[in-house]
Design a protein around this motif. Structure first.
Motif, short mmCIF file in Angstrom:
data_model
loop_
_atom_site.label_atom_id
_atom_site.label_comp_id
_atom_site.label_asym_id
_atom_site.label_seq_id
_atom_site.Cartn_x
_atom_site.Cartn_y
_atom_site.Cartn_z
N THR A 1 0.85 -1.19 0.00
CA THR A 1 0.00 0.00 0.00
C THR A 1 0.88 1.24 0.00
O THR A 1 1.82 1.34 0.79
CB THR A 1 -0.91 0.01 1.24
N ALA B 1 -1.22 2.44 8.92
CA ALA B 1 -0.22 1.49 8.42
C ALA B 1 0.10 0.38 9.42
O ALA B 1 0.21 -0.79 9.05
CB ALA B 1 1.05 2.24 8.04
N CYS C 1 3.19 -1.37 4.04
CA CYS C 1 2.74 -0.04 3.66
C CYS C 1 3.96 0.87 3.53
O CYS C 1 4.95 0.72 4.26
CB CYS C 1 1.80 0.56 4.71
#
Length: 274
Positions: A95, A112, A119
């Protein structure tokens, strides 16, 4: 430094051994911890193989905090973090986020460390911009509208949100009113955001402190194509793909790339004139 003093047993300084830092973080994540790896964007490139092999491929929840993302001013071309979106966006299960201000950075970190996958959060070498207000929690792949407008839409990623808002003020003085969206995510891209921008039937500009190749704007174009939406109205603003940016002030470099307030406003006017 402040974190290390406050939490000496939770901070490891590995010097410039970036690939080793990522390997260590992967091992910690495999053991059930939630490590945060803080490295300059440009030097995280040195650990790309470890991000791929040891983190992404293993599906481990490591959080990458990428300082010096984008233009870095006096540090020069070697320090510009202009490729992190491009080299990370293709890794499965990763991500990518960019907060617009301090409150958003806190919210991004809180998001996160709760995720089951890796992430990455990018932020620049710059003064912290004026706050947009208390940031609502991050939701995966969801953007945030920070200004409404009827004549054009600016999809801004990360640090460029404040410049987009300043550009909107400049345009309002000419009776032009633009919608400004704080994109928050480059992966996953907010598909509703892309559809709404294109469906409005006016120019759509993506703005990022990153190369125009492979970055947030490219992700928006790909998302539109996947959704079967027209892309003619989309214009990407960012760092040029055909040359390096020389040493200077960050403000001057932003202006050179056309991603400061004046440059964004001029790009909007150019598209409206067409």
């Amino acid at each position: 430094d402040k974190f290390g003093k406050a939490f000496p047993n939770k901070c490891l300084d590995v010097g410039i051994a970036e690939s080793a830092a990522v390997d260590m973080a992967a091992g910690m994540a495999r053991s059930g911890l939630r490590p945060v790896v803080a490295i300059y964007s440009t030097f995280l490139q040195r650990a790309f193989d470890q991000i791929f092999q040891e983190v992404s491929l293993q599906g481990l929840p490591v959080v990458f905090c990428m300082d010096r993302a984008g233009l870095v001013g006096g540090d020069g071309a070697v320090h510009h973090g202009f490729l992190d979106i491009a080299y990370l966006r293709g890794l499965p299960g990763l991500t990518l986020m960019a907060p617009a201000d301090e409150s958003e950075l806190r919210a991004a970190l809180q998001f996160a460390i709760r995720q089951p996958q890796a992430c990455a959060i990018r932020y620049p070498r710059d003064e912290v911009p004026d706050p947009l207000g208390e940031a609502p929690p991050f939701e995966s792949g969801k953007s945030r509208v920070v200004r409404e407008g009827r004549d054009a839409t600016i999809l801004a990623y990360g640090a460029t949100v404040s410049h987009a808002l300043d550009a909107a003020d400049l345009l309002a003085a000419d009776n032009l009113f633009v919608r400004v969206v704080n994109a928050r995510f480059a992966r996953p891209v907010d598909r509703d955001m892309v559809a709404a921008a294109i469906d409005a039937g006016h120019p759509v500009l993506t703005v990022e402190d990153h190369s125009v190749i492979g970055g947030f704007g490219s992700a928006v174009l790909e998302t539109a194509q996947e959704m079967g939406l027209p892309t003619d109205a989309i214009v990407r603003l960012g760092m040029p793909a055909d040359r390096f940016i020389r040493q200077g002030t960050r403000a001057g470099q932003m202006a050179e790339c056309g991603i400061d307030a004046a440059g964004i406003a001029a790009a909007v006017q150019e598209q409206l004139a067409k």
